[in-house]
Design an enzyme around this catalytic site. Sequence first.
Site, short mmCIF file in Angstrom:
data_model
loop_
_atom_site.label_atom_id
_atom_site.label_comp_id
_atom_site.label_asym_id
_atom_site.label_seq_id
_atom_site.Cartn_x
_atom_site.Cartn_y
_atom_site.Cartn_z
N GLU A 1 42.26 45.42 48.25
CA GLU A 1 43.48 45.74 47.68
C GLU A 1 43.40 47.56 47.85
OE1 GLU A 1 43.12 42.88 44.72
OE2 GLU A 1 42.52 41.12 46.44
N TRP B 1 36.96 40.51 38.57
CA TRP B 1 38.72 39.48 37.42
C TRP B 1 39.66 41.34 38.35
CZ3 TRP B 1 36.66 40.45 31.49
CH2 TRP B 1 35.44 39.01 31.69
N LYS B 2 39.15 41.87 38.64
CA LYS B 2 40.77 42.23 39.21
C LYS B 2 41.63 43.07 37.71
CE LYS B 2 40.52 39.77 44.07
NZ LYS B 2 41.29 39.17 44.59
N GLY C 1 36.66 36.77 43.26
CA GLY C 1 38.17 36.57 42.51
C GLY C 1 38.10 35.90 41.65
N GLY C 2 39.31 34.97 42.47
CA GLY C 2 40.06 34.07 41.93
C GLY C 2 38.91 33.26 40.43
P1 PGA Z 1 39.36 35.52 46.15
O1 PGA Z 1 38.83 37.57 45.80
O2 PGA Z 1 37.89 35.51 45.31
O3 PGA Z 1 39.99 35.07 44.74
O4 PGA Z 1 39.23 35.41 47.14
C1 PGA Z 1 37.62 38.45 46.46
C2 PGA Z 1 37.68 40.09 46.28
O5 PGA Z 1 39.11 40.09 46.57
O6 PGA Z 1 37.23 40.40 46.16
#
Ligand code: PGA
Length: 256
Positions: free
Chosen positions: A98, A11-12, A235-236
């Site tokens: 990241e 979920w960042k 992620g998204g």
């Molecule tokens: P994303 O991110 O699915 O939004 O491209 C994947 C991740 O960073 O694990």
Amino acid sequence: MSRRTLIAGNWKMYKTPFESREMVQELVALIGKDPEVEVLVCPPFTGLEAVEEVVSGTPVQLGAQNVHWENQGAFTGEISAGMLLECGCRYVIIGHSERRQYFEESDETINRKLRQVVDTQLVPILCVGESLEQREAGKVQEVIVGQLEQGLAGLSEAQISSLVLAYEPVWAIGTGRTATPEIAEQVHASIRDWLANHYSGELSDRLRILYGGSVKPENTAELMAQENLDGALVGGASLEAQSFARIVSEASSNDA
Ligand code: PGA
């Protein structure tokens, strides 16, 4: 070969504890009691407790997005493996691109984190992947082998066997530009070859390698159909219960 598919949501830095709870309530209902694949959500630290209350006793597992390399100490702002375990975490993401890019995590600090975590009940998900520049310079293999060699340095084969790996090409993260299933499969197969050569065929057969980078419901089935893709780090598309549950269901039809 039986490597159980793992669909993990990263979920960042999204969702407050309240939003996290609402999302997993919906997710747990959509996933049902007996999904064919393993399902994991990794909320921000502040959402761990709220999510744990909802997912406890359900098939949805809990993970964190980062961890410190010491178990306690004067490290203001950091969180240890022991703390995560007590919050109910089963997994922790280590070395996400990241973290490498914005927080100066090096292969050396990633290695220290892995060494700390492998001897606990937490399962590390070690992320590796090349940038666009590195891909265009023909350095994919070199970059990934370097990240693996340094990240795994000093770990025994038994310790490594408890990990999950994730291949996340940096150019595919959050860009909408997914690696084609063929590109992903090629890298996953080369990681497996490297594991077989450096450790053993047994370890190479056993380790799960997830793919991450713009995974969405529409491309899950073709990615998961590849022999060496054992799940996804999303992620998204993991932020919304309906779309994450669709990814889980697309992956399930491929897990047979
Ligand atoms: P994303 O991110 O699915 O939004 O491209 C994947 C991740 O960073 O694990």
